[in-house]
Structure formats: structure tokens, C-alpha cells
Design a protein around this motif. Structure first.
Motif, PDB file in Angstrom:
ATOM      1  N   VAL A   1       0.487  -1.600  -0.324  1.00  0.00           N
ATOM      2  CA  VAL A   1       0.237  -0.109  -0.082  1.00  0.00           C
ATOM      3  C   VAL A   1       0.970   1.368   0.017  1.00  0.00           C
ATOM      4  N   GLY A   2       1.783   1.094   1.163  1.00  0.00           N
ATOM      5  CA  GLY A   2       2.820   2.319   0.761  1.00  0.00           C
ATOM      6  C   GLY A   2       2.142   3.273   2.217  1.00  0.00           C
ATOM      7  N   PRO A   3       2.844   4.862   1.982  1.00  0.00           N
ATOM      8  CA  PRO A   3       2.716   5.125   3.092  1.00  0.00           C
ATOM      9  C   PRO A   3       2.078   6.084   3.542  1.00  0.00           C
ATOM     10  N   PHE A   4       2.003   5.875   1.762  1.00  0.00           N
ATOM     11  CA  PHE A   4       0.887   7.120   1.776  1.00  0.00           C
ATOM     12  C   PHE A   4      -0.599   7.221   0.763  1.00  0.00           C
ATOM     13  N   TYR A   5      -1.067   6.601   1.461  1.00  0.00           N
ATOM     14  CA  TYR A   5      -2.523   6.245   0.964  1.00  0.00           C
ATOM     15  C   TYR A   5      -3.285   7.557   2.092  1.00  0.00           C
ATOM     16  N   PRO A   6      -4.352   7.915   1.409  1.00  0.00           N
ATOM     17  CA  PRO A   6      -5.005   9.776   1.633  1.00  0.00           C
ATOM     18  C   PRO A   6      -5.811   9.349   2.914  1.00  0.00           C
ATOM     19  N   VAL A   7      -5.130   9.977   4.151  1.00  0.00           N
ATOM     20  CA  VAL A   7      -5.412   9.817   5.063  1.00  0.00           C
ATOM     21  C   VAL A   7      -6.550  11.101   5.607  1.00  0.00           C
TER      22      VAL A   7
ATOM     23  N   PRO B   1      -1.531  22.908  -6.625  1.00  0.00           N
ATOM     24  CA  PRO B   1      -2.615  23.072  -6.125  1.00  0.00           C
ATOM     25  C   PRO B   1      -4.365  22.166  -7.344  1.00  0.00           C
ATOM     26  N   ASN B   2      -3.793  22.109  -8.365  1.00  0.00           N
ATOM     27  CA  ASN B   2      -4.873  21.071  -8.898  1.00  0.00           C
ATOM     28  C   ASN B   2      -4.903  20.105  -8.681  1.00  0.00           C
ATOM     29  N   PHE B   3      -3.578  19.369  -8.113  1.00  0.00           N
ATOM     30  CA  PHE B   3      -3.938  18.449  -8.417  1.00  0.00           C
ATOM     31  C   PHE B   3      -4.348  17.729  -6.510  1.00  0.00           C
ATOM     32  N   LYS B   4      -5.141  16.194  -6.822  1.00  0.00           N
ATOM     33  CA  LYS B   4      -5.456  15.751  -5.140  1.00  0.00           C
ATOM     34  C   LYS B   4      -4.530  14.181  -5.069  1.00  0.00           C
ATOM     35  N   GLY B   5      -5.104  13.618  -6.297  1.00  0.00           N
ATOM     36  CA  GLY B   5      -4.235  12.641  -6.965  1.00  0.00           C
ATOM     37  C   GLY B   5      -4.066  11.173  -6.414  1.00  0.00           C
ATOM     38  N   PHE B   6      -6.533  11.807  -5.505  1.00  0.00           N
ATOM     39  CA  PHE B   6      -7.174  10.645  -5.575  1.00  0.00           C
ATOM     40  C   PHE B   6      -8.209  10.669  -5.900  1.00  0.00           C
ATOM     41  N   ALA B   7      -8.490   9.377  -6.408  1.00  0.00           N
ATOM     42  CA  ALA B   7     -10.154   9.292  -7.261  1.00  0.00           C
ATOM     43  C   ALA B   7     -10.498   7.780  -6.531  1.00  0.00           C
ATOM     44  N   ARG B   8     -11.933   7.332  -7.355  1.00  0.00           N
ATOM     45  CA  ARG B   8     -12.258   6.467  -7.036  1.00  0.00           C
ATOM     46  C   ARG B   8     -13.535   6.360  -8.188  1.00  0.00           C
TER      47      ARG B   8
ATOM     48  N   ILE C   1     -11.799   0.765  -7.669  1.00  0.00           N
ATOM     49  CA  ILE C   1     -11.251   1.074  -7.436  1.00  0.00           C
ATOM     50  C   ILE C   1     -10.626   2.384  -7.359  1.00  0.00           C
ATOM     51  N   ASP C   2      -9.843   2.168  -6.086  1.00  0.00           N
ATOM     52  CA  ASP C   2      -9.078   3.500  -5.375  1.00  0.00           C
ATOM     53  C   ASP C   2      -7.665   3.441  -6.430  1.00  0.00           C
ATOM     54  N   ILE C   3      -7.683   4.773  -6.816  1.00  0.00           N
ATOM     55  CA  ILE C   3      -6.218   5.402  -7.138  1.00  0.00           C
ATOM     56  C   ILE C   3      -6.255   6.645  -6.616  1.00  0.00           C
ATOM     57  N   TRP C   4      -3.966   6.387  -6.119  1.00  0.00           N
ATOM     58  CA  TRP C   4      -3.777   7.505  -5.846  1.00  0.00           C
ATOM     59  C   TRP C   4      -2.185   7.120  -6.529  1.00  0.00           C
TER      60      TRP C   4
ATOM     61  N   HIS D   1      -0.590   4.089  -7.811  1.00  0.00           N
ATOM     62  CA  HIS D   1      -1.450   2.635  -6.713  1.00  0.00           C
ATOM     63  C   HIS D   1      -2.654   2.953  -7.271  1.00  0.00           C
ATOM     64  N   LEU D   2      -2.477   1.450  -7.032  1.00  0.00           N
ATOM     65  CA  LEU D   2      -4.947   0.991  -6.900  1.00  0.00           C
ATOM     66  C   LEU D   2      -5.326   0.181  -6.138  1.00  0.00           C
ATOM     67  N   THR D   3      -5.936   0.014  -5.625  1.00  0.00           N
ATOM     68  CA  THR D   3      -6.714  -0.911  -4.798  1.00  0.00           C
ATOM     69  C   THR D   3      -8.054  -1.090  -5.979  1.00  0.00           C
ATOM     70  N   ILE D   4      -8.035  -2.545  -5.544  1.00  0.00           N
ATOM     71  CA  ILE D   4      -9.022  -3.360  -7.153  1.00  0.00           C
ATOM     72  C   ILE D   4      -9.951  -4.172  -5.454  1.00  0.00           C
ATOM     73  N   GLU D   5     -11.012  -3.736  -5.717  1.00  0.00           N
ATOM     74  CA  GLU D   5     -11.897  -4.979  -4.865  1.00  0.00           C
ATOM     75  C   GLU D   5     -13.579  -5.262  -5.689  1.00  0.00           C
ATOM     76  N   GLY D   6     -13.067  -6.644  -5.958  1.00  0.00           N
ATOM     77  CA  GLY D   6     -14.014  -7.306  -7.390  1.00  0.00           C
ATOM     78  C   GLY D   6     -14.854  -7.702  -6.154  1.00  0.00           C
ATOM     79  N   GLN D   7     -15.698  -8.295  -6.800  1.00  0.00           N
ATOM     80  CA  GLN D   7     -16.514  -9.689  -5.841  1.00  0.00           C
ATOM     81  C   GLN D   7     -15.930 -10.313  -4.497  1.00  0.00           C
ATOM     82  N   PHE D   8     -15.140 -10.875  -4.661  1.00  0.00           N
ATOM     83  CA  PHE D   8     -14.758 -12.057  -3.872  1.00  0.00           C
ATOM     84  C   PHE D   8     -13.048 -11.882  -3.521  1.00  0.00           C
ATOM     85  N   ASP D   9     -12.373 -10.595  -4.380  1.00  0.00           N
ATOM     86  CA  ASP D   9     -11.309 -10.566  -3.915  1.00  0.00           C
ATOM     87  C   ASP D   9     -11.054  -8.750  -4.009  1.00  0.00           C
ATOM     88  N   CYS D  10      -9.459  -8.459  -2.787  1.00  0.00           N
ATOM     89  CA  CYS D  10      -9.054  -7.326  -2.945  1.00  0.00           C
ATOM     90  C   CYS D  10      -8.078  -7.547  -3.485  1.00  0.00           C
TER      91      CYS D  10
END
Length: 202
Positions: free
Chosen positions: A26-32, A100-107, A76-79, A139-148
Motif C-alpha cells: 500500500v505504501g505510506p501515502f494512502y490518503p488519510v 494546487p490543481n492536483f489531488k491525486g486521489f480518485a475512486r 478501484i481506488d487510485i492515488w 497505486h491502485l486498490t481493486i475490490e472485486g466481488q471476491f478479491d481485494c
């Protein structure tokens, strides 16, 4: 890029299966402290008219299971860092400037056929506290029907790929590397990459 096929030991009609996309940290920079933008354009957060700085890229692909069936409605979470290699995260001590025009976090959510796409900027490389330099990655986190699955997408032609400890710790790291191509002859300033993601069960 692309997931290759591998043969199982059992043989028979189900012997060919897609290779699972290698996991990454995941790394240390997942948005909090940020809420994800629920849109597929990271370059214009919250409907802003200003555009993020950097090389504009499009990432497209499908989320599939090992048999090749699409995984619909996967989340899909992207950061990522901005073009200067800076995350919008309180723990990032990199002195590079924030955009200032880039958050870098989307779903995002895949469609009924497992397709997804997003527009962003190519992230910059950045130093780590241990003295390494991380190559550009998303970075991407993918949550499917059975897997993450937590993984990272890298870019072909980056010299730091060869020494990145996390990329090279992955089985078959080449499955995490995409090649950027011109989007079209009309928009040569924007690049596109194909990145299919394979979950074990979907």
C-alpha cells in the motif's frame, strides 16, 4: 503491459489461465485527509477549470478473473504523486511543491464488462527516507466481488525501475509495467496505456 497466460499442472480444457496481477505494498501515502474524487479525470479535481501540471496520460483496461471473465462493478481506488513527485499527504516530507490543481486521489467503478479508464498526469520520481529513488508509479486498490488486490502501475523506459525494491520483489514485475503511446494523431500531447488487472476469483 498485459497479463500473460500460464499453464496449470492439470492440463485439459481449463489449462490456460490468465496470470494474476502481482500485488504491491500500500505504501505510506494512502490518503488519510482527503475524500476521493468520484470521477475519472484526476487532472481537474472537483470540477476545477484549471488543469494539473505534467504529462497528461490516459490509463485504460479491464478487470478480469483468471478465466478471463469480466469483473463488473469492481471498485478501484487510485492515488499517486504529482508531476514533481509530491503526494498530498501529511507524512510526505519531500520538499517538492504541491500542485494546487492536483489531488491525486480518485475512486472509479468498472462497467458491466469490467472496463475502466481514467485521465491523470504521469507522476514524478521521488526520494525515499532510506535513500532510494522510486520510479514513477500509480497505486491502485481493486475490490472485486471476491478479491481485494493492492498493486502499482509502472512505466516502461524508466531507469529507476531496474533498482526499485518493490517492483523487483514482485513475481514477474514486467506485468506491472505499461508502455505509453500517443492517444491519437489529433492529440499527440496526451498519451495512453493499457493495463488489464487480473484477480484470482473476481
Amino acid at each position: 503491459m498485459g497479463q500473460t497466460t500460464s499453464k496449470t499442472q492439470t492440463g485439459g480444457p481449463e489449462a490456460a489461465a490468465l496470470a494474476i496481477t502481482p500485488p504491491q505494498i500500500v505504501g505510506p501515502f494512502y490518503p488519510v485527509s482527503e475524500r476521493p474524487d468520484l470521477a475519472n479525470d484526476l487532472t481537474r479535481p472537483n470540477g476545477s477549470t484549471a488543469e494539473a501540471q505534467g504529462q497528461l496520460i490516459h490509463v485504460r483496461g479491464r478487470v478480469l478473473n483468471r478465466s478471463g471473465a469480466p469483473v463488473p462493478h469492481a471498485r478501484i481506488d487510485i492515488w499517486q504523486a504529482n508531476a514533481a513527485g509530491k503526494y498530498r499527504h501529511p507524512s510526505d516530507t519531500n520538499p517538492a511543491p504541491l500542485d494546487p490543481n492536483f489531488k491525486g486521489f480518485a475512486r472509479l467503478t468498472t462497467d458491466a464488462s469490467g472496463h475502466y479508464s481514467f485521465r491523470t498526469i504521469k507522476p514524478g520520481r521521488y526520494p525515499t527516507p532510506e535513500g532510494d529513488v522510486r520510479p514513477p508509479h500509480i497505486h491502485l486498490t481493486i475490490e472485486g466481488q471476491f478479491d481485494c488486490l493492492v498493486t502499482q502501475l509502472y512505466f516502461a523506459g524508466e531507469g529507476d525501475n531496474a533498482t526499485d525494491r518493490w517492483l523487483n520483489a514482485a513475481p514477474h514485475p514486467e506485468r506491472l509495467i505499461v508502455t505509453l503511446q500517443p492517444l491519437s494523431h489529433l492529440e499527440k500531447h496526451e498519451l495512453v496505456a493499457q493495463f488489464d488487472i487480473v484477480l484470482a476469483n473476481g
